[in-house]
Each structure stands twice: as structure tokens, then as C-alpha cells.
Motif scaffolding. Structure first.
Motif, PDB file in Angstrom:
ATOM      1  N   UNK A   1     -39.938   8.632   3.932  1.00 14.16           N
ATOM      2  CA  UNK A   1     -39.646   7.081   3.958  1.00 14.16           C
ATOM      3  C   UNK A   1     -38.264   7.850   4.233  1.00 14.16           C
ATOM      4  N   UNK A   2     -37.235   6.868   5.081  1.00 18.79           N
ATOM      5  CA  UNK A   2     -36.096   7.746   4.549  1.00 18.79           C
ATOM      6  C   UNK A   2     -35.279   7.824   3.511  1.00 18.79           C
ATOM      7  N   UNK A   3     -34.334   8.541   2.799  1.00 17.81           N
ATOM      8  CA  UNK A   3     -33.428   8.683   2.223  1.00 17.81           C
ATOM      9  C   UNK A   3     -34.058   8.339   0.597  1.00 17.81           C
ATOM     10  N   UNK A   4     -35.701  10.135   0.973  1.00 22.28           N
ATOM     11  CA  UNK A   4     -36.238  10.718   0.186  1.00 22.28           C
ATOM     12  C   UNK A   4     -35.855  11.908   0.183  1.00 22.28           C
ATOM     13  N   UNK A   5     -35.403  12.028  -1.391  1.00 26.91           N
ATOM     14  CA  UNK A   5     -35.546  13.656  -1.280  1.00 26.91           C
ATOM     15  C   UNK A   5     -36.641  14.593  -1.507  1.00 26.91           C
ATOM     16  N   UNK A   6     -36.390  15.133  -0.442  1.00 27.33           N
ATOM     17  CA  UNK A   6     -36.749  16.328  -0.548  1.00 27.33           C
ATOM     18  C   UNK A   6     -37.239  17.785  -1.062  1.00 27.33           C
ATOM     19  N   UNK A   7     -36.009  17.981  -1.297  1.00 28.96           N
ATOM     20  CA  UNK A   7     -35.552  19.290  -1.933  1.00 28.96           C
ATOM     21  C   UNK A   7     -34.608  18.839  -2.656  1.00 28.96           C
ATOM     22  N   UNK A   8     -34.321  19.731  -3.670  1.00 29.38           N
ATOM     23  CA  UNK A   8     -33.063  20.156  -4.196  1.00 29.38           C
ATOM     24  C   UNK A   8     -33.208  21.311  -4.996  1.00 29.38           C
ATOM     25  N   UNK A   9     -31.357  21.443  -5.470  1.00 25.47           N
ATOM     26  CA  UNK A   9     -31.060  22.822  -5.748  1.00 25.47           C
ATOM     27  C   UNK A   9     -31.535  23.267  -7.356  1.00 25.47           C
TER      28      UNK A   9
END
Length: 207
Positions: free
Chosen positions: A29-37
Motif C-alpha cells: 500500500x501507499x505510504x508503507x516503509x519498506x526499508x529503513x536505515x
């Protein structure tokens, strides 16, 4: 699996078969974080449809690095996975997005067995390098009003929207500045009749 073959048509039949057997397709879905630092990369995304935003974050500020469009992959994820390093970037879906997820443990083997897969990532390196040079050039040489206007035009093209549903705070995050600064510059662009601001959107007048 036709969409895999359409996106990766330049790969050999043997490699395409292995991708079909081991990779997965996911609707995000839109506005989903798929990777972070700081996160270790387990899969490398290839966008089949939709849009992913890749950015870095410094304290409370963000800086837009690039967008991953259909038939493109995340080169920063690929680079981190090769050495099993933690990610240095964040990635979030800008739209409802359909992605092909290549398992990192398989990709490392495919690089040796199927050199053609390097074509995908080398092309991405060249593309991202050029985009980052453009970003640096704009930051150093362009006035903020020109940067903002160019940003809005690019955003409109990527999302195929005009007006664009976006807030001053989001723009400020992506351009690495303060919301108050964006509001002031946006007013200048509106006086110049380059944009028109609505309640929840911004319309570009000179497309």
C-alpha cells in the motif's frame, strides 16, 4: 508471471526461470516503509508498477535521493546486500506499488552464474549516479524557488497528477529545508502565476 518477463526481458531464459521459482511478488500500500536505515537487506525490490521514494535522513531532516519507477530496482539495497552491510537509506511507497522481491542469498549466486543480471544493476548505477549529480548541482547552483518549481514538475510527471496532493511539510522534508521556507517560496511562485495553491493540493500552471 508474464509481468516478470516483461520487466526483465533482457535476462536469459534460465535466469528468468530461477527468478520465477524463487522470487515473490507483493502488493504494498501507499505510504508503507519498506526499508529503513540500519536494517539489513534480505530482498532487493524491482518495481513492476507504482513508485518508491528513496531518501536519507539527518537528525530531523530528510533529503530525497531518487525515485524507483516501474522496471527499476533499488541500487542502494543491492550495494548493501553485496557486503551484508546495513542500509544507509530509507524507502517508502509513494503509491500503491507492486514489487518483485529478489532474495539476496540467491542474487549473490546468480551474479556468478548469470552475468546478464549485472546489466540491470549497472544501468541502475549509471542512472542513480547521474540523478545524484543533478541533485547536487541543483542544491549548489539553483535558487530555492527554481528547485521547488522543478521539484513540483518532476513530482507531477512521476505521479501523473496535477494538482498534486502534497503538503508544505512533505516538500520541505524532501528538499531538506524548513516548512516555513517552503510556504514563503510557494507564495512567491503563486504570485508569479507558476502555481496555484488549493486546500490540500498544489496546481502547476505552466505545464
Amino acid at each position: 508471471m508474464n509481468e516478470i518477463r516483461q520487466s526483465l526481458h533482457f535476462l536469459s531464459e534460465d535466469l528468468l526461470q530461477k527468478i520465477e521459482d524463487t522470487a515473490s511478488i507483493k502488493d504494498i500500500p501507499k505510504n508503507t516503509e519498506i526499508l529503513r536505515e540500519g536494517q539489513f537487506v534480505k530482498v532487493i525490490p524491482i518495481v513492476l508498477s507504482g513508485l518508491i521514494k528513496v531518501f536519507s535522513r539527518f537528525k530531523e531532516k530528510e533529503l530525497l535521493l531518487y525515485y524507483i519507477r516501474p522496471n527499476e530496482g533499488c541500487i542502494m539495497s543491492f550495494a548493501a546486500s553485496l557486503k551484508n552491510n546495513p542500509s544507509k537509506i530509507h524507502a517508502i511507497t509513494e503509491e500503491n506499488t507492486r514489487v518483485l522481491l529478489l532474495p539476496v542469498d540467491k542474487v549473490n549466486g546468480w551474479i556468478q552464474q548469470f552475468p546478464s543480471i549485472n546489466t540491470l544493476f549497472y544501468e541502475q548505477y549509471n542512472l542513480r549516479y547521474s540523478e545524484l549529480l543533478d541533485t547536487i548541482s541543483h542544491v549548489i547552483f539553483d535558487k530555492l524557488d527554481q528547485r521547488l518549481y522543478n521539484y513540483l514538475i518532476e513530482k507531477s510527471k512521476l505521479t501523473k497528477q496535477n494538482p498534486i496532493k502534497i503538503s508544505h511539510r512533505q516538500i520541505a522534508n524532501e528538499l531538506g529545508t524548513a516548512r516555513e521556507v517552503i510556504s514563503r517560496v510557494m507564495k512567491k511562485l503563486e504570485i508569479e502565476r507558476k502555481v496555484q495553491q488549493h486546500t490540500n493540493s498544489i496546481e502547476i500552471k505552466e505545464l
